[in-house]
Design a protein around this motif. Structure first.
Motif, PDB file in Angstrom:
ATOM      1  N   ASP A  12       3.164   3.361  13.905  1.00 50.76           N
ATOM      2  CA  ASP A  12       3.034   3.978  12.903  1.00 50.76           C
ATOM      3  C   ASP A  12       2.799   5.521  13.364  1.00 50.76           C
ATOM      4  OD1 ASP A  12       3.810   2.267  10.806  1.00 50.76           O
ATOM      5  OD2 ASP A  12       1.907   2.280   9.643  1.00 50.76           O
ATOM      6  N   HIS A  63       1.318   5.687   0.665  1.00 46.75           N
ATOM      7  CA  HIS A  63       1.271   6.751   1.567  1.00 46.75           C
ATOM      8  C   HIS A  63       1.376   7.947   0.871  1.00 46.75           C
ATOM      9  CE1 HIS A  63       3.096   3.211   3.525  1.00 46.75           C
ATOM     10  NE2 HIS A  63       1.929   3.348   4.350  1.00 46.75           N
ATOM     11  N   HIS A 103       4.924  -0.016   0.893  1.00 46.61           N
ATOM     12  CA  HIS A 103       5.430  -1.121   1.518  1.00 46.61           C
ATOM     13  C   HIS A 103       4.408  -2.222   1.790  1.00 46.61           C
ATOM     14  CE1 HIS A 103       5.030   1.062   5.728  1.00 46.61           C
ATOM     15  NE2 HIS A 103       3.674   1.013   5.273  1.00 46.61           N
ATOM     16  N   HIS A 106       0.989  -1.089   0.094  1.00 48.45           N
ATOM     17  CA  HIS A 106       0.074  -0.050   0.038  1.00 48.45           C
ATOM     18  C   HIS A 106       0.871   1.358  -0.200  1.00 48.45           C
ATOM     19  CE1 HIS A 106       0.905  -0.761   4.153  1.00 48.45           C
ATOM     20  NE2 HIS A 106       0.800   0.420   4.453  1.00 48.45           N
TER      21      HIS A 106
HETATM   22 FE   LIG Z   1       2.099   1.598   5.683  1.00 43.97          FE
END
Ligand SMILES: [Fe+2]
Length: 156
Positions: A97, A17, A85, A15
């Motif tokens: 995160d 970002h 990632h 996915h």
């Molecule tokens: Fe991520």
């Protein structure tokens, strides 16, 4: 900000970002990660709902690198550091995160998943194609119940 807890063998698929900086730290356990940065960004990945032609060329940054706690935090940036990632837990693990800014589809920062096609003649590169959220992906959320987090506005 969130903590992702994985049972052993679980995968968070590839996915992105978009326009974000993300700090990640393995809190316990170990996880294998693969990451990419775009060489040519797919136009429709961030500007259209269409799945047509939503692919692009990406350069591999990490290829199944195992991160095991205790270890340093890693940081990814909009155009470097492995902005796309995936994670596969080697043991039960948790990853902190911190996303800045957070995902916001209405502001052009949707969460998009990708499938990868390696290029045999071009080692270290892959074609990443936008895909639907995997049917078998299950993410259960839970509210933070720990101590209050205070932010010193003078430091912002
Ligand atoms: Fe991520």
């Amino acid at each position: 900000m969130g903590v992702f807890c994985f049972p052993a063998g679980a995968t968070l698929p590839l996915h992105d970002h978009p326009h974000m900086v993300v700090l990640s730290k393995v809190l316990y356990g170990s996880v294998s990660t693969r990451s990419y940065d775009w060489v040519t960004t797919p136009v429709s990945a961030s500007h259209s709902k269409s799945m047509d032609d939503a692919d692009g060329l990406a350069r591999m940054v990490m290829d199944n690198q195992v991160l095991e706690a205790p270890c340093k935090a890693s940081v990814l940036f909009p155009r470097s550091g492995g902005n796309l990632h995936s994670f596969t837990s080697v043991t039960p693990c948790a990853i902190l995160d911190v996303l800045a800014p957070p995902y916001a589809e209405e502001l052009g920062r949707p969460s998009t998943y990708f499938s990868e096609m390696r290029i045999p003649s071009l080692s270290g590169f892959a074609i990443l194609e936008e895909r639907e959220v995997p049917d078998d992906l299950v993410v259960n959320g839970a509210p933070y119940l720990g101590p209050e987090i205070a932010i010193d506005a003078d430091l912002c």
